[in-house]
Design an enzyme around this catalytic site. Structure first.
Site, short mmCIF file in Angstrom:
data_model
loop_
_atom_site.label_atom_id
_atom_site.label_comp_id
_atom_site.label_asym_id
_atom_site.label_seq_id
_atom_site.Cartn_x
_atom_site.Cartn_y
_atom_site.Cartn_z
N LYS A 110 0.86 -1.18 0.00
CA LYS A 110 0.00 0.00 0.00
C LYS A 110 0.90 1.23 0.00
O LYS A 110 2.05 1.17 0.44
CB LYS A 110 -0.90 0.02 1.24
CG LYS A 110 -2.17 0.83 1.08
CD LYS A 110 -3.22 0.08 0.29
CE LYS A 110 -4.55 0.81 0.29
NZ LYS A 110 -5.61 0.04 -0.40
N VAL A 141 -21.31 6.91 1.25
CA VAL A 141 -21.85 6.59 -0.08
C VAL A 141 -21.05 7.33 -1.15
O VAL A 141 -21.58 7.98 -2.03
CB VAL A 141 -23.36 6.91 -0.18
CG1 VAL A 141 -24.18 5.86 0.52
CG2 VAL A 141 -23.68 8.31 0.36
N GLY A 142 -19.73 7.19 -1.03
CA GLY A 142 -18.84 7.76 -2.03
C GLY A 142 -18.59 6.76 -3.14
O GLY A 142 -19.52 6.19 -3.71
#
Length: 373
Positions: free
Chosen positions: A95, A196-197
């Site tokens: 990452k 809610v992206g």
């Protein structure tokens, strides 16, 4: 580092009082990058390459401190190792984080400097999108780097990986519903989504199409307004309101650490299944959920659809093939719940056991030594 050629900065032994070597003891490599000309400050953490080169997104976020960024990238990269292993991919876990506000700090020059940085790692780390970065950004990174996935369709990539992330979470919810209520159908169930992206908005559609009632919240009001208008979702004012609501399923789809002691204490849902990474705020939270008879679908098990999607680019992207693989998250989640039942452990422990078993078995085949856990 200098902008050209890219030269990773030496790893400091301590960052803001955090011992990097102690905190990242499991990790193979942690590399810091500074490019003064563009303002780039980035960290790449490679947790494991036992199954193959590490793959994970680049998070662009205004961390309060470098120590916070270090903790996040270490936790996220470890999660990617387990996610890839459980998803059956021949990839390891890595990452990256870029420290800064993407709304003001993201520039072409910075992204290209970052691309040269990733290129300098020689393919041990493959990057993709994450919070604060998009497929269009990966196209810019790829102008300086060969080790990029999650690119736009116009450039031969998979495009928005949140589509299959949401699809995989939906499959995990179906497996969870089967374990609790005896059916994979979500019709008539009430699902609360926090965030809610990128992913959450796609998840709303899958749930509404299956007949579920969806309740949503997000710190970004326009995102809430959009899903309410498009899908008829119900909005509540905050995550605190949501977790206290009458829900069947709670779905954290924003940042990590969503499941705290306080949340678990008041949560009324029977199932937790969401897209956010690292949802458990500390070791032991999964046991607190179990004590309250709340079924937890391990985050890295159900949210691996995006990783499956961008990994498919390495073979020449086919959405249908990637979606078929992501559909397998239903069976993987079932296997996790079955092992949890037979071994009398939590689903989080069962998921770890399955992932570690594959890492050991394949690691032996590849001549990679892994300690027994």
């Amino acid at each position: 580092m200098s902008a050209d050629p890219a030269v990773p900065a030496p790893v400091p032994s301590s960052v803001d009082g955090v011992d990097v070597f102690e905190l990242g003891a499991e990790h193979e490599q942690v590399v810091f990058c500074n490019d003064h000309a563009t303002g780039l400050r980035a960290i790449v953490a490679i947790h494991s390459t036992a199954l193959g080169p590490s793959l994970g997104g680049t998070r662009f976020y205004p961390y309060a401190s470098t120590a916070d960024a270090v903790r996040d990238v270490l936790n996220l990269s470890r999660g990617m190792t387990y996610k890839a292993a459980l998803a059956g991919l021949d990839l390891g876990g890595g990452k990256a984080v870029i420290i800064g506000d993407p709304a003001t700090a993201k520039t072409e020059a910075l992204l290209r400097a970052y691309g040269r940085f990733v290129q300098s790692l020689g393919g041990r780390y493959l990057t993709a999108c994450d919070v604060g970065t998009y497929s269009e950004d990966m196209d810019v990174v790829a102008r300086e780097c060969s080790f990029v996935t999650g690119r736009t369709v116009a450039h031969g990539g998979a495009g928005d990986s949140s589509v299959l992330t949401a699809y995989g979470v939906f499959q995990g919810m179906r497996a969870s519903a089967e374990a609790v209520w005896g059916t994979t159908s979500l019709s008539g169930r009430t699902v609360g989504i926090a965030g809610v992206g990128k992913v959450g908005r796609h998840l709303v559609k899958y749930l509404v199409d299956d007949g579920a009632r969806v309740v949503v919240t997000d710190v970004h009001q326009p995102a809430v307004d959009a899903v309410v208008a498009e899908h008829g979702a119900t909005a509540v004012g905050s995550t605190d309101d949501l977790v206290r609501a009458e829900l069947d399923i709670y779905s954290p789809c924003a940042m990590g650490g969503a499941l705290t002691d306080d949340v678990v204490e008041v949560l009324r849902a029977r199932v937790v299944c969401g897209a956010a990474n690292n949802q458990l705020s500390h070791p032991g939270i999964e046991k607190a959920l179990a004590e309250r008879e709340i079924l937890y679908a391990p985050d890295y098990c159900v949210n691996s659809g995006g990783l499956i999607q961008v990994a498919d680019e390495l073979e020449g992207f086919s959405f249908d093939r990637a979606q078929q693989r992501a559909a397998g998250i239903l069976e993987t989640t079932r296997a996790v719940f079955e092992l949890a039942r037979t071994d009398s452990v939590t689903p989080a422990e069962a998921a770890d056991r399955l992932a570690e078993r594959r890492m050991r078995d394949v690691g032996r085949l590849r001549g990679v030594w892994l300690p027994a856990r």
